[in-house]
Design a protein around this motif. Structure first.
Motif, short mmCIF file in Angstrom:
data_model
loop_
_atom_site.label_atom_id
_atom_site.label_comp_id
_atom_site.label_asym_id
_atom_site.label_seq_id
_atom_site.Cartn_x
_atom_site.Cartn_y
_atom_site.Cartn_z
N GLY A 265 -3.11 -1.53 3.84
CA GLY A 265 -2.90 -0.46 4.81
C GLY A 265 -2.04 0.67 4.30
N PHE A 266 -1.89 0.79 2.98
CA PHE A 266 -1.12 1.90 2.41
C PHE A 266 -1.82 3.24 2.64
CE2 PHE A 266 1.57 -0.36 -1.08
CZ PHE A 266 2.02 -1.28 -0.14
N PHE A 267 -3.15 3.19 2.75
CA PHE A 267 -3.90 4.40 3.08
C PHE A 267 -5.14 4.00 3.86
CE2 PHE A 267 -6.00 3.05 -0.81
CZ PHE A 267 -7.33 3.40 -0.64
N THR A 268 -5.75 4.98 4.49
CA THR A 268 -6.97 4.77 5.26
C THR A 268 -7.86 5.99 5.05
OG1 THR A 268 -7.84 4.08 7.41
CG2 THR A 268 -6.09 5.75 7.42
N HIS A 278 -0.31 6.74 4.02
CA HIS A 278 0.75 6.53 5.02
C HIS A 278 2.02 7.28 4.60
CE1 HIS A 278 3.56 4.53 7.72
NE2 HIS A 278 2.49 4.10 8.40
N PRO A 279 2.68 7.96 5.54
CA PRO A 279 3.87 8.76 5.19
C PRO A 279 5.02 7.94 4.62
CG PRO A 279 3.58 8.62 7.59
CD PRO A 279 2.33 8.09 6.98
N LYS A 280 5.04 6.64 4.85
CA LYS A 280 6.11 5.79 4.31
C LYS A 280 5.90 5.47 2.82
CE LYS A 280 8.60 4.92 8.08
NZ LYS A 280 10.05 5.24 8.18
N ASN A 287 -0.23 9.29 -3.47
CA ASN A 287 -0.18 10.55 -2.72
C ASN A 287 -1.00 11.66 -3.38
OD1 ASN A 287 1.51 10.62 -0.18
ND2 ASN A 287 2.87 9.48 -1.56
N ASN A 290 -4.12 12.04 -1.39
CA ASN A 290 -4.03 12.34 0.03
C ASN A 290 -4.88 13.59 0.35
OD1 ASN A 290 -3.01 11.75 2.64
ND2 ASN A 290 -1.56 13.44 2.47
N ARG A 313 -8.47 2.25 10.39
CA ARG A 313 -7.40 3.20 10.69
C ARG A 313 -6.52 2.69 11.84
NH1 ARG A 313 -10.54 7.64 10.96
NH2 ARG A 313 -10.58 7.82 13.22
N TYR A 317 -4.34 0.14 8.81
CA TYR A 317 -3.45 1.20 8.33
C TYR A 317 -2.03 0.97 8.83
CZ TYR A 317 -1.80 6.09 7.78
OH TYR A 317 -1.12 7.24 7.45
N GLY A 318 -1.08 0.88 7.91
CA GLY A 318 0.32 0.70 8.28
C GLY A 318 0.75 -0.73 8.52
#
Length: 326
Positions: A265-268, A278-280, A287, A290, A313, A317-318
């Motif tokens: 879930g680092f990205f979707t 993910h912003p974290k 990135n 992105n 998502r 995600y997350g």
């Protein structure tokens, strides 16, 4: 060993006139139990029940997927004058090397073999053909067909065909073969199969995903490859653990590190199939993708289903932020 023999018929091969087939080309298979036992079991209860046959032609060495269909409208209320009750293996251009390769009275030879790939067993079908009366082997197998109890150009040969097995021994292992999937196969699946998920397993899912993405990562557009070795994996969009199916539109070809990050879930993806990191996540590498749109397959059959994308998502995600829910 057991080999299935089929002498090609004029109508089966599309009633070729002036070098052109007038209709689809296929091979009928015998209704005998010993022949049907060589192929995937299909149900009379399911209208036009289907399976995918991974076929390895000895003249190309590729793994070519074909559709195998039980046309059984005879048992489903058909009002046709001659309702069907027959099994067909549909030919395609990949199998026939972009031409009308097989001719009337050619003998097709097929042998099944189980292989284990990714901890799952898949049955592949080696296939070769003999031109009409060109060799002593043709005459020998033609006599087997003539003596078979069920008419129709079918036969079963029990024993070993040395000429066939010598060719098999020179091929790459089945899991190392180049995979080829003709558009007619995906079209037939998309338009005539009610339960597509039943056609696919781990092996065929990966094969279809890799073909759909041209053996390139959906995000980087790259691959590290040596012969059959690749750093690509078939990633589920809706995870298997969440009930995701082995359907090509529920998958992407991703390099291993991006597959891992996607599963965590680092990205979707958004609805435009663009990467959303993910912003974290502080990874400069991740990135850098992105907002980038994935490579969208040219064949709609392989394009990610938006319901699966939205599921990822909303539910994956997350998840790396929530201990114990991955």
């Amino acid at each position: 060993m057991r080999y299935y023999l089929k002498k090609c018929g004029f109508q089966e091969l599309g009633s070729v006139k002036n070098g052109k087939a007038q209709r689809g080309r296929y091979l009928l298979t015998s209704m005998s139990k010993e022949v049907l036992g060589m192929f995937p079991p299909l149900s009379e209860a399911q209208l036009n029940d289907s399976a995918l046959l991974p076929v390895i032609p000895l003249y190309s060495g590729k793994k070519v997927y074909c559709t195998y269909v039980y046309h059984n409208d005879k048992f489903h209320g058909s009002t046709a004058a001659h309702p069907r009750n027959e099994y067909r293996i549909y030919l395609n251009k990949e199998l026939e090397e972009q031409q009308l390769l097989f001719s009337e009275n050619d003998i097709i030879i097929m042998r099944a073999q189980e292989i284990t790939e990714e901890d799952e067993t898949q049955t592949v079908y080696y296939l070769d053909y003999l031109r009409n009366n060109e060799t002593a082997l043709y005459d020998k197998l033609d006599k087997v067909i003539e003596s078979y109890p069920i008419n129709g150009g079918y036969g079963i040969f029990e024993g070993i065909i040395p000429e066939f097995e010598e060719k098999v021994s020179k091929l790459a292992k089945p899991d190392d073969c180049e995979v080829a999937i003709d558009n007619t196969v995906t079209n037939k699946i998309a338009t005539s199969v009610d339960n597509m998920a039943s056609l696919f397993n781990t092996v065929s899912f990966r094969d279809f995903i890799m073909v759909g993405y041209d053996n390139l990562c959906a995000i980087t557009g790259m691959v590290i490859r040596y012969e059959s070795y690749m750093n690509l994996e078939a990633a589920h969009i809706k995870p298997k653990s969440h009930g995701g199916l082995f359907l090509p539109n529920n998958g992407m070809a991703l390099c291993r590190d991006l597959h891992w990050a996607f599963d965590k879930g680092f990205f979707t993806l958004d609805d435009d199939l663009k990467v959303v990191v993910h912003p974290k996540i502080e990874s400069e590498y991740l990135n850098s993708f992105n907002g980038k749109q994935i490579r969208i397959p040219s064949n709609q059959f392989f394009v990610p289903d938006l319901d699966n994308v939205r599921y990822h998502r909303e539910n994956v995600y997350g998840l790396f932020l929530t201990t114990g829910k991955l």
